[in-house]
Every structure is written in C-alpha cells, then in structure tokens.
Scaffold this motif. Structure first.
Motif: not given
Ligand SMILES: *Cc1c(COP(=O)(O)O)cnc(C)c1O
Length: 392
Positions: A36-61
């Motif tokens: 897991a990227g040495v204890a980084v990817n706790g949510l695994g890869h491409a977790h839908p909730k994380l992808v949504k949160a960072i996509s939405e944030q990236a589009a704002k600021l």
C-alpha cells in the motif's frame, strides 16, 4: 539511461492503474498490493469516495497561501483534534516534515523554560525520516552515514527500555522530550513487550520531568493498528504526535498535532510551509478520515490483521526458520532467522507486493480495505514462498 538520481533499488515493474488492493501493469497483469505505498494507500487504490472528494476539490481550488484562511484545513484540523483528543495542528507535506515540526517545537519549548541546549531522547532502531534533523534522530547508521556532521541534541536509548530513560532523567537536565514510534516500522515491526505499559510509563516519566511525550505515528496512525492512532490502545494522550503516510491516501500531507502547552508553543512566525495544508491535500485528508469512519475500517483492519497472522501461523507451523509473526492490526512483521530480501523479488513473480525491512523481517502493510478472501489469498501465496525459501 534513466535521468532519475539513483536513490532507490526499483523492482522491474510499473503500474498504470489500481482498484482496491489490486494494481495493474500495462499488460493487464494484476498484483495483490500488500504494501500500500508503504502504509499510504489505506483506502486502497482509486477509492470512489476519495476520487470524488479530490476531483471536486481540484475543480474548485488546489492551492492558496497560508496567508489566507483555508476552510478545508480548518475542517481537517477540527476532525484530527476530535478523534485524537488533542488541541492544535500544524500541516506540512510529509512524515519527516511532521517530525521536523515536532523537533523544532520541543526545542522551542525547552528554550521557553530557559534550557539553552535542549535534548530529545530517541530510540535505537527508530526511523523518523531523511532530512538532516530527522536522520540524526533516526537510530540506523545506514541512514546517517555520509551525512555527518549530524544535528546534535539527541540522546539515544534502547527501544522498549524504560530503565534506560530513567537513568537519562537522573543525570541529564537538558532533556525536554521523548520522541518514539509506538511500534517501530522501518526498524522491523518492533512492538514493545508490554506495548500499553511502555507508553504509559513514558507518559509518567514525561509528566514527572516536565518533558513532552512526542509520538511518531507516521506509520502507525490513521487506522492502521485498529484504532485511529496507536496510542489509543492505551490510556494516555501524547503532547505531540506526527502524522503523514495514510493521512492523505497518497496526496502528500503531514501533520504535527499537539496538546496543552505544546499546542501553544509555536507562535506567529516560528514555523511555516508553502504547500502545507493546502485545500487539495486537506480535502484528501478529510475524505480519508470520513471514509475510514463511515466504512468502519478501524475494526476491519484489526480483524483482517488477525486473519492474516493466524493464517500465516498455521500455514508456517513447524517452520523453524520463522522466528516470530507479530502485528499491530495491519502492520505485520514475519521475522525469519536469516536475511530474506530476495523474497520481495520472488513475491513479485507471484504477483504479490511485499517489503522486507531490517534485513530479516517480511513487512506487510496492506490497504485497510483488504477483504477476507484477499487476506486469505495473501496468506496462501506468502506462506508458500516462505516455505520454499526456508527449505532450499
Ligand atoms: C515513513 C516514516 C517517516 C518519514 O516519512 P516521509 O514522508 O518519508 O518523510 C517518519 N517516521 C516514520 C515512523 C515513518 O514510517
């Protein structure tokens, strides 16, 4: 020829996408990611909730300066304090930076008490990072060699040795803090023989001497050991805690969290960071904590850790080359009686991603989202490889 500096011995594979505990290379081969990227990817890869949160944030600021109020940063600080019982947070971008903040904070705390040359107790076999101060605090000569002169102001004692600290307390009036990992990660998944009692005794020594108890939870934090933070297996709260790795699920973020007088030690102009706590990183951190909470991943991590360790124990029973199998939740070490770095390559050939640390310890840090079938698959592949390795 690569134009990258030669700082890593890289495995001959690269990945193009991931989903959950699985990583895929360009040919479509699927790998079980138990690192897991040495204890980084706790949510695994491409977790839908994380992808949504960072996509939405990236589009704002994505970024504004810390000279402005940052709502996402306030929100993550509130959440970290709520779940830790601590008071204030300084955001940075990595684990070593979080520890740099802790070290600076401890020195300032000492100076405020009139101690001109404050010293910090650190442990043998510890790992705190690769900056000059944090490699000086690290208890591994390989990390330090070639970078002398080291930063002064550290006193080293053996890990899991309360008496050694009491002896320092009796003779050294310059000590202001203890910096310790609740479970040593890079050092080999070293768990104190009485993990709860150890931290509680350190808390007592710090209180008696007016020292800060500073926990490096960069690897143990964010659900990995079955609680938000490893100290929550005890009845104590530290004065300072450093976080990074799992906090942003791969978006770089670190945090120095403090309580009580330590939370008031940094004042205006004493520390800073250009990127630290930017809207994107703190949105990723908040989404990570929210998802761990909503999906009950702390209890899950504890249960999966037991399944993996019990599975390995029964599959490897009678193998005299296996010294111990130990874990704190999904922080798992299988110590062999011989150097076993070669297992990383052999596991890769079986499409399993693992790590070996401290020469003889197979280290597993799977995503917290690993399910039972995946855990059993991991055990089956790894047990077979370890048996082959030990019996040839
Ligand atoms: C990984 C690690 C660090 C260093 O973190 P970086 O983000 O690589 O700087 C510090 N402390 C511990 C316990 C770690 O596991």
């Amino acid at each position: 020829m690569s134009h990258l500096m030669n700082t890593y011995a890289r495995q001959p594979v690269s990945f193009v996408k991931g989903e959950g505990v699985w990583l895929y290379d360009a040919e479509g081969n699927r790998y079980l990611d138990a690192l897991a990227g040495v204890a980084v990817n706790g949510l695994g890869h491409a977790h839908p909730k994380l992808v949504k949160a960072i996509s939405e944030q990236a589009a704002k600021l994505i970024h504004v300066s810390n000279v402005y109020h940052i709502n996402e940063q306030e929100q993550l600080a509130d959440k970290l304090c709520e779940i830790s019982g601590m008071d204030k947070v300084f955001f940075c971008n990595s684990g070593c930076e979080a520890n740099e903040a802790s070290i600076k904070l401890a020195r300032l705390y000492g100076h405020n008490k009139g101690i001109k040359n404050p010293e910090i107790i650190v442990m043998e076999k510890s790992f705190h990072g690769r900056t000059l101060a944090t490699l000086s605090a690290t208890g591994n000569r390989k990390t330090q060699a070639g970078f002398e002169p080291l930063v002064s102001g550290f006193v080293r004692v053996p890990f899991d040795d309360v008496e050694a600290i009491k002896q320092v307390a009796a003779r050294n009036p310059n000590v202001v803090a203890i910096l310790v990992e609740p479970v040593q990660g890079e050092g080999g998944i070293n768990i104190p023989h009485d993990a709860k009692g150890y931290l509680e005794q350190l808390r007592g020594i710090c209180d008696a001497n007016g020292w800060l108890l500073m926990l490096d939870e960069v690897q143990t934090g964010i659900g990995r050991t079955g609680t938000w933070f490893a100290f929550q297996h005890t009845n104590i709260v530290p004065d300072v805690m450093s976080l990074a790795k799992g906090l942003g699920s791969g978006v770089p973020i670190g945090a120095c969290v403090a309580k009580g007088v330590a939370a008031e030690t940094f004042t205006y102009g004493k520390h800073g960071s250009t990127f630290g706590g930017n809207p994107l990183a703190t949105a990723a951190g908040f989404a990570t904590l929210k998802t761990i909470q909503e999906d009950d991943l702390r209890a899950h991590a504890e249960a999966m850790g037991d399944i993996i360790c019990n599975g390995l124990r029964s599959a490897l029973v009678g193998e005299s080359g296996v010294t111990t199998i130990r874990n704190a939740g999904l922080m798992i070490g299988i110590e062999l009686d011989r150097p076993c770095g070669d297992l990383v390559k052999r596991a890769l050939a079986e499409k399993l991603l693992i790590n070996v640390t401290a020469d003889k310890v197979v280290r597993l840090l799977p995503p917290l989202v690993i399910n039972q079938a995946e855990a059993e698959q991991l055990v089956a592949i790894l047990a077979k490889l370890i048996k082959q390795f030990l019996n040839e």
